[in-house]
Every structure is written in structure tokens, then in C-alpha cells.
Design an enzyme around this catalytic site. Structure first.
Site, short mmCIF file in Angstrom:
data_model
loop_
_atom_site.label_atom_id
_atom_site.label_comp_id
_atom_site.label_asym_id
_atom_site.label_seq_id
_atom_site.Cartn_x
_atom_site.Cartn_y
_atom_site.Cartn_z
N PHE A 16 17.05 -66.27 -20.79
CA PHE A 16 18.33 -65.63 -20.47
C PHE A 16 18.46 -65.65 -18.95
O PHE A 16 17.52 -65.32 -18.25
CB PHE A 16 18.35 -64.21 -21.01
CG PHE A 16 19.73 -63.69 -21.25
CD1 PHE A 16 20.34 -62.88 -20.31
CD2 PHE A 16 20.44 -64.01 -22.40
CE1 PHE A 16 21.62 -62.38 -20.51
CE2 PHE A 16 21.71 -63.52 -22.62
CZ PHE A 16 22.30 -62.71 -21.68
N VAL A 73 17.41 -59.17 -15.45
CA VAL A 73 18.25 -58.35 -16.32
C VAL A 73 19.41 -57.84 -15.48
O VAL A 73 19.23 -57.02 -14.58
CB VAL A 73 17.46 -57.18 -16.94
CG1 VAL A 73 18.37 -56.36 -17.86
CG2 VAL A 73 16.25 -57.69 -17.71
N ALA A 77 28.25 -53.95 -19.29
CA ALA A 77 29.24 -52.90 -19.46
C ALA A 77 28.63 -51.63 -20.07
O ALA A 77 29.22 -50.56 -20.00
CB ALA A 77 30.38 -53.40 -20.35
N THR A 78 27.45 -51.76 -20.68
CA THR A 78 26.77 -50.61 -21.28
C THR A 78 25.44 -50.39 -20.56
O THR A 78 25.13 -51.08 -19.60
CB THR A 78 26.50 -50.87 -22.77
OG1 THR A 78 25.56 -51.95 -22.88
CG2 THR A 78 27.78 -51.22 -23.52
N HIS A 80 22.65 -51.14 -21.76
CA HIS A 80 21.71 -52.04 -22.43
C HIS A 80 20.65 -52.57 -21.47
O HIS A 80 19.47 -52.67 -21.83
CB HIS A 80 22.50 -53.20 -23.06
CG HIS A 80 21.66 -54.16 -23.81
ND1 HIS A 80 21.18 -53.90 -25.08
CD2 HIS A 80 21.21 -55.40 -23.48
CE1 HIS A 80 20.46 -54.94 -25.48
NE2 HIS A 80 20.48 -55.86 -24.54
N ARG A 114 24.94 -60.03 -10.61
CA ARG A 114 24.42 -61.41 -10.58
C ARG A 114 24.12 -61.83 -9.12
O ARG A 114 23.13 -62.48 -8.86
CB ARG A 114 25.43 -62.35 -11.22
CG ARG A 114 24.91 -63.76 -11.36
CD ARG A 114 25.70 -64.50 -12.43
NE ARG A 114 25.15 -65.82 -12.59
CZ ARG A 114 24.03 -66.11 -13.23
NH1 ARG A 114 23.33 -65.16 -13.78
NH2 ARG A 114 23.60 -67.34 -13.33
N ARG A 120 16.94 -61.62 -5.48
CA ARG A 120 15.67 -61.05 -5.93
C ARG A 120 14.79 -62.05 -6.68
O ARG A 120 13.85 -61.64 -7.35
CB ARG A 120 15.95 -59.83 -6.79
CG ARG A 120 16.58 -58.72 -5.97
CD ARG A 120 16.68 -57.44 -6.77
NE ARG A 120 17.18 -56.39 -5.90
CZ ARG A 120 18.35 -55.79 -6.06
NH1 ARG A 120 19.14 -56.12 -7.05
NH2 ARG A 120 18.74 -54.85 -5.23
#
Length: 139
Positions: A16, A73, A77-78, A80, A114, A120
């Protein structure tokens, strides 16, 4: 392991955000060589949440001295992203203690954009450095 043998590393890399984790993987591999370590195996997993089983498989191997996790990561919007990193970090720590091997956290996030993630990618180098130091200091 003697002082002259290279430290043998395993990488677990999240697919991902692969454009970023690929950069991290390259930086981590280069830094390992610089530190006199070598990457023996790399396992790609779909995402950070999916890392524990791959980490466990690498920890079980006698030819791996430490495992480095590499992932990004990004905030959504949440909440998560926070849940994913919190649970992954906890399991990573548990596996390190269970197998008595360093498993280092080269995961950037949560709570970042992003653009911040691009800044990082060096977290992979830090994770490699931590693993090498731990192996040397704990042997």
C-alpha cells in the site's frame, strides 16, 4: 554470530503506497550495506495491518537476526490510520519479545498527509540502524 559476520536482516514491506515504500526499501537496503549488514529476504504484504504473519515467518528463521518493517500510513477521512498503526505496532513489539529478535518500526504515520509521507521515507534507514545496533548490543 561473530563480530566479522554480517548482520542478516529480513524486510517486511507494505505494498500500500508502494511508490513510497519502494523508495523506503531501497534506502533501507543501501543503509544496511553501509552498516555492514545484508538483507537476506524481503516479504511484500498488502498493507501495514498485514505485517504480523510475515514478521513471524522471518523471526522463525535461523538465518535472520532482525526484521525491519517498512510502511506508510496516510491519514484518511476516518481514524482508520490510527487504528492500523496502533495495532500493528503492538503486534510488532509482541513478536520481537516472543522470538527474542529485534523487530524495528520503519512505519511512517499515522496522522500525516501524502506530502508529509514523502518527507519521511528515511524512517526505513532509522529502522535498519536500530536493528543493527540492537543485534550488536544484545549478542
Amino acid at each position: 554470530m561473530s563480530d566479522t559476520e554480517p548482520i542478516r536482516l529480513g524486510f517486511v514491506v507494505a505494498e500500500f503506497n508502494r511508490d513510497l515504500t519502494y523508495q523506503m526499501e531501497l534506502l533501507g537496503t543501501e543503509h544496511a550495506k553501509f552498516l555492514g549488514a545484508e538483507v537476506i529476504d524481503t516479504i511484500l504484504v498488502p498493507g501495514v495491518y498485514d505485517m504480523p504473519l510475515a514478521i513471524k515467518k522471518l523471526c522463525e528463521r535461523d538465518d535472520i537476526d532482525a526484521v525491519i518493517t517498512i510502511g506508510i500510513v496516510i491519514e484518511g477521512a476516518t481514524k482508520h490510520d490510527e487504528i492500523v498503526v496502533q495495532h500493528a505496532a503492538r503486534k510488532i513489539t509482541d513478536l520481537s519479545l516472543e522470538y527474542d529478535k529485534p523487530v524495528t518500526l520503519g512505519i511512517a504515520g499515522p496522522g500525516m498527509t501524502r506530502m508529509e509521507a514523502h518527507q519521511r521515507v528515511d524512517y526505513a534507514k532509522r529502522a535498519v540502524e536500530a536493528a543493527v545496533k540492537l543485534v550488536r548490543r544484545l549478542k
